[in-house]
Motif scaffolding. Structure first.
Motif, PDB file in Angstrom:
ATOM      1  N   MET A  93      -0.769   9.875  -2.619  1.00  0.00           N
ATOM      2  CA  MET A  93      -1.172   8.824  -1.685  1.00  0.00           C
ATOM      3  C   MET A  93      -1.643   7.584  -2.442  1.00  0.00           C
ATOM      4  O   MET A  93      -2.044   7.664  -3.609  1.00  0.00           O
ATOM      5  N   HIS A  94      -1.617   6.463  -1.756  1.00  0.00           N
ATOM      6  CA  HIS A  94      -2.110   5.211  -2.327  1.00  0.00           C
ATOM      7  C   HIS A  94      -2.984   4.528  -1.288  1.00  0.00           C
ATOM      8  O   HIS A  94      -2.713   4.607  -0.091  1.00  0.00           O
ATOM      9  N   SER A  95      -4.045   3.879  -1.733  1.00  0.00           N
ATOM     10  CA  SER A  95      -4.947   3.198  -0.807  1.00  0.00           C
ATOM     11  C   SER A  95      -5.291   1.806  -1.319  1.00  0.00           C
ATOM     12  O   SER A  95      -5.302   1.555  -2.533  1.00  0.00           O
ATOM     13  N   ARG A  96      -5.575   0.908  -0.396  1.00  0.00           N
ATOM     14  CA  ARG A  96      -6.027  -0.443  -0.714  1.00  0.00           C
ATOM     15  C   ARG A  96      -7.206  -0.779   0.184  1.00  0.00           C
ATOM     16  O   ARG A  96      -7.196  -0.482   1.385  1.00  0.00           O
ATOM     17  N   GLU A 111      -8.286  -0.562  -5.112  1.00  0.00           N
ATOM     18  CA  GLU A 111      -7.134   0.276  -4.795  1.00  0.00           C
ATOM     19  C   GLU A 111      -7.242   1.565  -5.581  1.00  0.00           C
ATOM     20  O   GLU A 111      -7.929   1.641  -6.601  1.00  0.00           O
ATOM     21  N   LEU A 159      -9.688  -0.402   4.986  1.00  0.00           N
ATOM     22  CA  LEU A 159      -9.150   0.539   4.007  1.00  0.00           C
ATOM     23  C   LEU A 159      -7.904   1.176   4.604  1.00  0.00           C
ATOM     24  O   LEU A 159      -7.959   1.789   5.670  1.00  0.00           O
ATOM     25  N   VAL A 160      -6.770   1.013   3.918  1.00  0.00           N
ATOM     26  CA  VAL A 160      -5.502   1.587   4.365  1.00  0.00           C
ATOM     27  C   VAL A 160      -5.038   2.591   3.324  1.00  0.00           C
ATOM     28  O   VAL A 160      -5.034   2.295   2.125  1.00  0.00           O
ATOM     29  N   GLN A 161      -4.653   3.772   3.779  1.00  0.00           N
ATOM     30  CA  GLN A 161      -4.146   4.807   2.888  1.00  0.00           C
ATOM     31  C   GLN A 161      -2.872   5.376   3.481  1.00  0.00           C
ATOM     32  O   GLN A 161      -2.809   5.673   4.678  1.00  0.00           O
ATOM     33  N   THR A 162      -1.838   5.519   2.636  1.00  0.00           N
ATOM     34  CA  THR A 162      -0.578   6.053   3.116  1.00  0.00           C
ATOM     35  C   THR A 162       0.191   6.689   1.968  1.00  0.00           C
ATOM     36  O   THR A 162      -0.241   6.651   0.821  1.00  0.00           O
ATOM     37  N   VAL A 164       0.877  -1.168   0.000  1.00  0.00           N
ATOM     38  CA  VAL A 164       0.000   0.000   0.000  1.00  0.00           C
ATOM     39  C   VAL A 164       0.913   1.217   0.000  1.00  0.00           C
ATOM     40  O   VAL A 164       1.338   1.682   1.055  1.00  0.00           O
ATOM     41  N   ARG A 178      -6.174   8.063  12.176  1.00  0.00           N
ATOM     42  CA  ARG A 178      -5.365   8.920  11.320  1.00  0.00           C
ATOM     43  C   ARG A 178      -4.109   9.315  12.077  1.00  0.00           C
ATOM     44  O   ARG A 178      -4.179   9.719  13.238  1.00  0.00           O
TER      45      ARG A 178
END
Length: 244
Positions: A74-77, A56, A93-96, A38, A174
């Motif tokens: 940013m990228h999310s999965r 994603e 949902l993970v975003q980083t 991610v 967050r």
């Protein structure tokens, strides 16, 4: 550290140096190939649980100072956990950050306000350069909670069939750093994964403890991930076993 160096070291210091050498070797160990990527992070899911990818996405955060060249990619999965019968039990949902590149001091526009029916823990107390916000809604399936408070998240989850059908809870965390590091985790979980069954008043009064402990473990995992070069994010297993 070589064996010759270790042997020349006074005996009293050898254990400490040996531990340091082992730590150095561990830090250089190869990455696990089966982890979910991610952005800059590597997501380690609880073992033995059948997680499946749902979606994603890539986006750019508009942050301050107001300079497009310094906005953050940013990228999310989005991942789903299904039961034996195929029913959705939880979605994560993970975003980083998309990369590890550092940047100058970042002013975040997020806030962590109090909200009726939501447990809110703001560890930064309104700091403009950091975010550390943990939120918990025990019955997220009531009163159109997500649609009213997080409409974009609600639309995304609905579009990918990522909303558990049974009564479910929502945990949101967050975390950011002044240098532009960011990680966000949203979890919708069937209540059977967070709360044990209750048969009397005493069990009912204690039923909320596992969820509290679990979401604090999740918070700590995110904080650790933000400080690691490989972004390793170890999701803690849910406190209750998968429903049969």
């Amino acid at each position: 550290m070589s064996l010759r160096t270790l042997l020349r070291t006074p005996q009293a210091l050898r254990p400490a140096l040996a531990v340091a050498a082992l730590a150095a070797l561990t830090a250089c160990a190869p990455l696990q190939p089966d982890l979910v990527r991610v952005g800059r992070a590597q997501l380690e899911l609880p073992p033995g649980q059948p997680w499946t990818p749902l979606a994603e996405d890539a986006t750019v955060f508009d942050v301050l100072p107001d300079d497009v060249a310094h906005d953050l990619p940013m990228h999310s999965r989005l991942l789903g956990l299904r039961g034996r019968g195929g029913e959705l039990l939880a979605s994560v949902l993970v975003q980083t950050n998309a990369t590890n590149y550092p940047r100058d001091t970042t002013l975040w526009t997020w806030s962590c306000p109090a909200q009726k029916g939501v447990q809110v823990e703001d560890a930064t107390q309104g700091s403009p350069v950091r975010i550390d916000c943990l939120r918990y809604r025990r019955r997220a399936d009531l009163d159109s909670y997500l649609e009213a408070s997080r409409p974009q998240l609600a639309q995304m989850l609905a579009a990918h069939g990522a909303v558990p059908a049974r009564p479910h809870s929502h945990v949101a965390y967050r975390y950011s750093t002044p240098e532009g590091g960011f990680i966000a985790i949203d979890v919708l979980a069937d209540q059977r994964l967070l709360r044990p069954p209750t048969r009397n008043n005493m069990e009912f009064l204690r039923a909320g403890r596992p969820a509290q402990e679990w979401m604090h473990q999740l918070r700590e995992a995110a904080r650790v991930s933000a400080g690691m070069m490989d972004g390793r994010l170890v999701l803690p297993p849910f406190p209750q076993p998968l429903p049969q």
